[in-house]
Design a protein around this motif. Structure first.
Motif, PDB file in Angstrom:
ATOM      1  N   PHE A  60       0.837  -1.204   0.000  1.00 25.50           N
ATOM      2  CA  PHE A  60       0.000   0.000   0.000  1.00 25.50           C
ATOM      3  C   PHE A  60       0.876   1.260   0.000  1.00 25.50           C
ATOM      4  CE2 PHE A  60      -3.511  -2.687   1.774  1.00 25.50           C
ATOM      5  CZ  PHE A  60      -4.497  -2.341   0.849  1.00 25.50           C
ATOM      6  N   GLU A  61       1.895   1.268   0.855  1.00 28.16           N
ATOM      7  CA  GLU A  61       2.775   2.437   0.930  1.00 28.16           C
ATOM      8  C   GLU A  61       3.481   2.679  -0.400  1.00 28.16           C
ATOM      9  OE1 GLU A  61       3.950   2.957   5.621  1.00 28.16           O
ATOM     10  OE2 GLU A  61       5.385   1.957   4.290  1.00 28.16           O
ATOM     11  N   ALA A  62       3.885   1.603  -1.062  1.00 25.84           N
ATOM     12  CA  ALA A  62       4.576   1.744  -2.341  1.00 25.84           C
ATOM     13  C   ALA A  62       3.693   2.395  -3.405  1.00 25.84           C
ATOM     14  CB  ALA A  62       5.049   0.377  -2.834  1.00 25.84           C
ATOM     15  N   ARG A  63       2.378   2.354  -3.164  1.00 25.25           N
ATOM     16  CA  ARG A  63       1.433   2.969  -4.094  1.00 25.25           C
ATOM     17  C   ARG A  63       0.941   4.323  -3.606  1.00 25.25           C
ATOM     18  NH1 ARG A  63       1.946  -2.120  -4.723  1.00 25.25           N
ATOM     19  NH2 ARG A  63       1.465  -3.192  -6.684  1.00 25.25           N
ATOM     20  N   GLY A  64       1.629   4.867  -2.608  1.00 24.32           N
ATOM     21  CA  GLY A  64       1.362   6.229  -2.178  1.00 24.32           C
ATOM     22  C   GLY A  64       0.323   6.402  -1.091  1.00 24.32           C
ATOM     23  N   PHE A  65      -0.122   5.314  -0.475  1.00 21.64           N
ATOM     24  CA  PHE A  65      -1.118   5.429   0.582  1.00 21.64           C
ATOM     25  C   PHE A  65      -0.461   5.584   1.950  1.00 21.64           C
ATOM     26  CE2 PHE A  65      -3.203   3.023  -2.810  1.00 21.64           C
ATOM     27  CZ  PHE A  65      -4.362   3.770  -2.975  1.00 21.64           C
ATOM     28  N   GLU A  66      -1.154   6.281   2.835  1.00 21.13           N
ATOM     29  CA  GLU A  66      -0.763   6.323   4.246  1.00 21.13           C
ATOM     30  C   GLU A  66      -1.301   5.055   4.893  1.00 21.13           C
ATOM     31  OE1 GLU A  66      -1.641   8.914   8.325  1.00 21.13           O
ATOM     32  OE2 GLU A  66      -2.508   9.535   6.404  1.00 21.13           O
ATOM     33  N   VAL A  67      -0.470   4.371   5.669  1.00 20.54           N
ATOM     34  CA  VAL A  67      -0.868   3.077   6.209  1.00 20.54           C
ATOM     35  C   VAL A  67      -0.663   3.032   7.720  1.00 20.54           C
ATOM     36  CG1 VAL A  67      -0.533   0.581   6.137  1.00 20.54           C
ATOM     37  CG2 VAL A  67      -0.274   1.920   4.046  1.00 20.54           C
ATOM     38  N   THR A  68      -1.678   2.555   8.417  1.00 23.88           N
ATOM     39  CA  THR A  68      -1.559   2.173   9.823  1.00 23.88           C
ATOM     40  C   THR A  68      -1.623   0.657   9.868  1.00 23.88           C
ATOM     41  OG1 THR A  68      -2.575   4.192  10.680  1.00 23.88           O
ATOM     42  CG2 THR A  68      -2.634   2.252  12.102  1.00 23.88           C
ATOM     43  N   ALA A  69      -0.598   0.029  10.424  1.00 27.59           N
ATOM     44  CA  ALA A  69      -0.544  -1.425  10.518  1.00 27.59           C
ATOM     45  C   ALA A  69      -0.820  -1.852  11.955  1.00 27.59           C
ATOM     46  CB  ALA A  69       0.825  -1.941  10.069  1.00 27.59           C
ATOM     47  N   MET A  70      -1.580  -2.946  12.102  1.00 24.27           N
ATOM     48  CA  MET A  70      -1.996  -3.404  13.438  1.00 24.27           C
ATOM     49  C   MET A  70      -2.078  -4.920  13.450  1.00 24.27           C
ATOM     50  SD  MET A  70      -5.567  -2.351  15.308  1.00 24.27           S
ATOM     51  CE  MET A  70      -6.458  -3.513  16.350  1.00 24.27           C
ATOM     52  N   ASP A  71      -1.513  -5.536  14.481  1.00 23.61           N
ATOM     53  CA  ASP A  71      -1.565  -6.986  14.614  1.00 23.61           C
ATOM     54  C   ASP A  71      -1.550  -7.354  16.092  1.00 23.61           C
ATOM     55  OD1 ASP A  71      -0.974  -9.372  12.375  1.00 23.61           O
ATOM     56  OD2 ASP A  71      -0.556  -9.957  14.451  1.00 23.61           O
ATOM     57  N   ALA A  72      -2.214  -8.458  16.432  1.00 22.64           N
ATOM     58  CA  ALA A  72      -2.253  -8.900  17.824  1.00 22.64           C
ATOM     59  C   ALA A  72      -0.980  -9.615  18.249  1.00 22.64           C
ATOM     60  CB  ALA A  72      -3.460  -9.817  18.053  1.00 22.64           C
ATOM     61  N   SER A  73      -0.178 -10.054  17.271  1.00 22.11           N
ATOM     62  CA  SER A  73       1.065 -10.756  17.572  1.00 22.11           C
ATOM     63  C   SER A  73       2.219  -9.769  17.704  1.00 22.11           C
ATOM     64  CB  SER A  73       1.383 -11.767  16.466  1.00 22.11           C
ATOM     65  OG  SER A  73       2.730 -12.196  16.531  1.00 22.11           O
ATOM     66  N   ALA A  74       2.793  -9.700  18.884  1.00 21.01           N
ATOM     67  CA  ALA A  74       3.936  -8.805  19.085  1.00 21.01           C
ATOM     68  C   ALA A  74       5.126  -9.238  18.240  1.00 21.01           C
ATOM     69  CB  ALA A  74       4.312  -8.779  20.566  1.00 21.01           C
ATOM     70  N   GLY A  75       5.270 -10.547  18.037  1.00 24.26           N
ATOM     71  CA  GLY A  75       6.379 -11.045  17.231  1.00 24.26           C
ATOM     72  C   GLY A  75       6.284 -10.596  15.785  1.00 24.26           C
ATOM     73  N   LEU A  76       5.096 -10.741  15.191  1.00 24.70           N
ATOM     74  CA  LEU A  76       4.915 -10.293  13.811  1.00 24.70           C
ATOM     75  C   LEU A  76       4.966  -8.778  13.705  1.00 24.70           C
ATOM     76  CD1 LEU A  76       2.151 -12.708  12.477  1.00 24.70           C
ATOM     77  CD2 LEU A  76       4.541 -12.589  11.733  1.00 24.70           C
ATOM     78  N   ALA A  77       4.400  -8.086  14.690  1.00 27.17           N
ATOM     79  CA  ALA A  77       4.421  -6.619  14.665  1.00 27.17           C
ATOM     80  C   ALA A  77       5.851  -6.088  14.699  1.00 27.17           C
ATOM     81  CB  ALA A  77       3.610  -6.058  15.829  1.00 27.17           C
ATOM     82  N   ALA A  78       6.725  -6.757  15.440  1.00 30.67           N
ATOM     83  CA  ALA A  78       8.122  -6.331  15.508  1.00 30.67           C
ATOM     84  C   ALA A  78       8.798  -6.468  14.138  1.00 30.67           C
ATOM     85  CB  ALA A  78       8.870  -7.149  16.557  1.00 30.67           C
ATOM     86  N   ILE A  79       8.502  -7.566  13.437  1.00 27.69           N
ATOM     87  CA  ILE A  79       9.062  -7.755  12.101  1.00 27.69           C
ATOM     88  C   ILE A  79       8.504  -6.711  11.145  1.00 27.69           C
ATOM     89  CG2 ILE A  79       9.113  -9.314  10.110  1.00 27.69           C
ATOM     90  CD1 ILE A  79       9.191 -11.636  12.136  1.00 27.69           C
ATOM     91  N   ALA A  80       7.184  -6.482  11.215  1.00 29.09           N
ATOM     92  CA  ALA A  80       6.567  -5.482  10.343  1.00 29.09           C
ATOM     93  C   ALA A  80       7.124  -4.095  10.614  1.00 29.09           C
ATOM     94  CB  ALA A  80       5.053  -5.493  10.544  1.00 29.09           C
ATOM     95  N   SER A  81       7.362  -3.791  11.872  1.00 27.90           N
ATOM     96  CA  SER A  81       7.914  -2.485  12.234  1.00 27.90           C
ATOM     97  C   SER A  81       9.294  -2.280  11.604  1.00 27.90           C
ATOM     98  CB  SER A  81       7.994  -2.348  13.757  1.00 27.90           C
ATOM     99  OG  SER A  81       8.490  -1.089  14.123  1.00 27.90           O
ATOM    100  N   ARG A  82      10.098  -3.333  11.600  1.00 29.10           N
ATOM    101  CA  ARG A  82      11.416  -3.242  10.967  1.00 29.10           C
ATOM    102  C   ARG A  82      11.268  -3.091   9.455  1.00 29.10           C
ATOM    103  NH1 ARG A  82      12.632  -7.491  14.642  1.00 29.10           N
ATOM    104  NH2 ARG A  82      12.605  -9.054  12.958  1.00 29.10           N
ATOM    105  N   ASN A  83      10.351  -3.861   8.867  1.00 26.94           N
ATOM    106  CA  ASN A  83      10.169  -3.811   7.415  1.00 26.94           C
ATOM    107  C   ASN A  83       9.622  -2.464   6.953  1.00 26.94           C
ATOM    108  OD1 ASN A  83      11.085  -6.440   7.186  1.00 26.94           O
ATOM    109  ND2 ASN A  83       9.031  -7.337   7.114  1.00 26.94           N
ATOM    110  N   LEU A  84       8.720  -1.893   7.771  1.00 24.98           N
ATOM    111  CA  LEU A  84       8.074  -0.632   7.397  1.00 24.98           C
ATOM    112  C   LEU A  84       8.828   0.589   7.910  1.00 24.98           C
ATOM    113  CD1 LEU A  84       4.405  -1.714   8.194  1.00 24.98           C
ATOM    114  CD2 LEU A  84       5.429  -1.491   5.917  1.00 24.98           C
ATOM    115  N   ARG A  85       9.774   0.340   8.820  1.00 33.67           N
ATOM    116  CA  ARG A  85      10.561   1.412   9.426  1.00 33.67           C
ATOM    117  C   ARG A  85       9.680   2.428  10.159  1.00 33.67           C
ATOM    118  NH1 ARG A  85      15.192   2.612   4.767  1.00 33.67           N
ATOM    119  NH2 ARG A  85      15.943   0.449   4.627  1.00 33.67           N
TER     120      ARG A  85
END
Length: 201
Positions: A60-85
């Motif tokens: 979504f971000e690569a296509r110019g959208f503002e994105v809020t990401a949310m997940d119940a898994s802290a482990g996956l959220a940590a990976i997503a946070s690194r990927n999305l910076r």
């Protein structure tokens, strides 16, 4: 289960976060993603609900959208946070409190982890979080009694009638469109899926 997320399912994704994030993906994004992107206003704000490793949030971000990401898994959220910076919310479906914040909500392969009795509240929260005319996409496994897969993850496998009930409970929708497909999941088992597109009135 007293909340909209099963603790054992969250624990699975926490423990398997690295393996799950490293899984092979199709080269092309699914038609449902492209359909939502086309219908959203340029630069709109999207909630990736159950964002996992951030794969779709990044698209979504690569296509110019503002994105809020949310997940119940802290482990996956940590990976997503690194990927999305950027920070990713660690929260359950029943902790979504935003009001008229998003132009679109992308709930891809996530809400089927909520028990059926929690689905109306979860979709009501999504409805409340959308701006007028906002778009909601959901894809869920269906066609089986509620239970656990061979990996121990809980699925409610909501039916079309259960989703219709939840949509009616949530509020007024200008349009709803259902599609079905049959495809393989992370566990390697082919399953029936329901894909929903809805527009808030």
């Amino acid at each position: 289960m007293t909340t909209s997320n099963d603790p054992d399912t969250i624990a699975f994704y926490d423990a398997e976060a690295d393996t799950y994030a490293a899984k092979e993906r199709e080269v092309d994004l699914p038609p449902s993603f492209l359909r939502l992107v086309t219908a959203l206003p340029p630069g709109g704000h999207v909630l990736d609900l159950g964002s996992g490793d951030g794969h779709y949030a990044h698209a979504f971000e690569a296509r110019g959208f503002e994105v809020t990401a949310m997940d119940a898994s802290a482990g996956l959220a940590a990976i997503a946070s690194r990927n999305l910076r950027k920070p990713v919310r660690v929260a359950r479906f029943d902790e979504l409190e935003d009001v008229a914040e998003f132009d679109g909500v992308w709930a891809h392969a996530s809400l089927h982890h909520a028990p059926l009795e929690a689905l109306p509240d979860a979709i009501a929260r999504i409805h409340r979080s959308l701006r007028p005319g906002g778009l909601f996409h959901m894809s869920v496994k269906t066609g089986k009694p509620a239970g656990r897969d061979r990996l121990g993850r809980f699925y409610s496998y909501p039916s079309r009638s259960a989703i219709d009930h939840a949509l009616t409970h949530a509020g007024t929708w200008a349009e709803t469109d259902f599609q079905t497909t049959h495809r393989e999941g992370y566990d390697g088992v082919a399953t029936d899926w329901i894909i929903l597109f809805a527009r808030k009135a």
